[in-house]
Design an enzyme around this catalytic site. Structure first.
Site, PDB file in Angstrom:
ATOM      1  CG  ASP A 368      -2.294   0.542   0.921  1.00  0.00           C
ATOM      2  OD1 ASP A 368      -2.610   0.700  -0.277  1.00  0.00           O
ATOM      3  OD2 ASP A 368      -3.060   0.816   1.865  1.00  0.00           O
ATOM      4  CG  ASP A 421      -8.168   0.255   2.777  1.00  0.00           C
ATOM      5  OD1 ASP A 421      -7.027  -0.230   2.724  1.00  0.00           O
ATOM      6  OD2 ASP A 421      -8.515   1.238   2.105  1.00  0.00           O
TER       7      ASP A 421
END
Length: 524
Positions: A368, A421
């Protein structure tokens, strides 16, 4: 990752496909408008208010240029002027149409944007709207790293779609008037709270789903079918990050409308399966007899009438969403399909222990951060943010995210949160729930409650980071991983249970055996 409002993480796409394969822009010199002769203006989001024959229409969102005067933040301080196309339309030479006291419209191409604005201003234009010939609004800077410009009127850019809207009215011979301003955004939009609730609620539902839907008297349900469970290993986690990165780069270089349609189809298939699974399991948990009537169908074999009816309804729902996905209400269908899909994924994919969870979440953590913050050093652009905004697909967004329309933002739009997420921390949180249940731990002396609190706190920190970074895309896992995995490791260390968590055997099997044993004992 979070962007504009919230993040979007593309690691979800690979996990999604893995699960599918295993089951499947002299009047603007108003007092409040600042005239600049530099090329260092901030590029901000702006609004183009539109009137057609005196009737106000929907505003068009655009971007201000790095040169020209700064737009006022209040529409009351900006003049409303007629819109006129330059001739030639690219504004690379003096216009044959009268531009005095109007906002000049010019299309991209042939010469630099600074030249277009300078020519339009020389013709008497009080503002310039530059229209992109394809895709969204452009971030316009001065050419060749110039630091000075002679443009003193406001210059903005709008998307090709926005230009088409204006073209339609002008071609019809209607009077088009524009007003350019840049209203301030609220610090936090109320829709953020709905995103927070959906994310937290999805993980809680996934963790407690078996408790919601299983019958204590059903031996078959109590003993999980291990063949249907994807048991994640350390190598699976590493392979996932490699494949996710590869897929992200492919999206960055080759993303187009047809590619987005492929992802939409995959999303619909996964959403249908997830919604079908959730609805059927909920109905059967309340009415076991509803699943007894069956039909023999060609190719499908024997299926229950309940399953068939629910499947047809889910297919119809997904098709309706896909056809109307650009409508203002389409976020509702997208969120329903997405939540159902994630609940199902968190049932089918399970972590066996904290060792594998650490490998998976640390890899996702690095993934990420790299693709949001570090990729510009290689690709001269943030790969993840570029793909998330659909820059190379005409602004067509990818559906693998939850979204809620902004309530107080003058620019409208959506607050969004990517599936990754939710899924990555969700896998760990669901594991801790199974661990707590297998070890017969209470709410306070277990791990599930504290990791849920950590996850909620991590999301709040993501929104805070988004605000402090003035809307720049945030890798949400930068905050979520320490708040969940870190919480679990610290608690385990303090409680001297870290070894059990680290080398834990598959608690799902243990729970199933205990349930089956207690059921047989009760029958005896």
């Amino acid at each position: 990752m979070a962007f504009s409002s919230l993040h979007f993480d593309y690691g979800q796409v690979s996990l999604f496909i893995l699960i599918l394969s295993s089951s499947i822009i002299s009047a603007y010199a108003a007092p409040t408008t600042n005239v600049h002769s530099s090329c260092s203006n901030d590029i901000n989001t702006i609004l183009v208010k539109l009137w057609v024959n005196g009737a106000e229409k929907d505003s068009i969102v655009g971007l201000s240029a790095a040169f020209g005067s700064v737009l006022p933040t209040d529409a009351k301080h900006a003049p409303r002027l007629p819109a006129v196309y330059t001739q030639p339309s690219n504004s690379c030479s003096a216009s044959s149409t009268k531009l005095s006291g109007s906002i000049a419209l010019a299309r991209r191409g042939e010469c630099d944007f600074l030249i277009k604005a300078t020519v339009a201003q020389a013709g008497g234009a009080s503002g310039v709207v530059l229209i992109n010939t394809e895709g969204g609004a452009l971030e316009i800077a001065c050419p060749n790293n110039s630091t000075i410009s002679n443009v003193t009127v406001p210059v903005v850019s709008i998307s090709n779609d926005g230009g088409d809207i204006i073209d339609k009215y002008i071609a019809a011979g209607k009077k088009v008037e524009l007003l350019l301003y840049s209203p301030d955004r609220p610090i936090v939009d109320y829709s953020v709270s709905f995103i927070w609730l959906m994310a937290v609620g999805t993980i809680i539902c996934a963790a407690l789903w078996k408790r919601f839907t299983q019958s204590k008297d059903d031996d078959v349900v109590a003993k999980e079918d291990d063949d249907e469970i994807l048991h994640i290993t350390a190598w699976t986690a590493i392979g996932f990050v490699i494949s996710a990165s590869t897929f992200l780069v492919l999206l960055y270089f080759f993303m187009s409308t047809w590619f987005v349609w492929l992802l939409i189809i995959l999303f619909c298939i996964g959403g249908i399966e997830g919604l079908h699974n959730c609805i059927v399991s909920l109905i059967l948990s309340k009415c076991r007899c509803c699943g007894k009537k069956t039909l023999n169908l060609p190719l499908l074999g024997e299926v229950t009438i309940l399953s068939l009816v629910v499947l047809l309804l889910c297919v119809a729902f997904a098709i309706f969403w896909a056809v109307n996905r650009k409508e203002s209400y389409s976020w509702i269908g997208q969120d329903i399909l997405g939540i159902a899909l994630m609940i199902t994924v968190l049932q089918l994919a399970q972590l066996p222990n904290i060792k594998v969870a650490t490998v998976l979440l640390c890899c996702a953590f690095v993934y990420d951060i790299f693709w949001v913050f570090l990729s510009p050093t290689i690709f001269h652009d943030s790969v993840m943010i570029s793909v998330a905004k659909g820059k190379k697909a005409g602004g067509e967004s990818i559906p693998m995210l939850l979204r809620v329309p902004k309530v107080t933002d003058p620019y409208s739009g959506f607050d969004m949160l990517g599936f990754g997420d939710i899924l990555f921390p969700g896998l760990l949180i669901c594991f801790t729930y199974r661990f707590d249940e297998a070890r017969k731990k209470g709410v306070l002396n277990g791990y599930f409650l504290w990791l849920m609190i950590g996850y909620g706190t991590g999301l709040c920190l993501t929104y805070l980071g988004l605000y402090l970074m003035k809307g720049h895309g945030q890798p949400a896992l930068l905050y979520l991983v320490p708040c969940t995995l870190g919480t679990c490791l610290v608690l385990g260390l303090v409680r001297r249970e870290l070894k059990d968590l680290w080398n834990n055997s598959d608690v799902s099997k243990q729970m199933a055996e205990e349930r089956l044993g207690s059921t047989r004992l009760g029958s005896a």
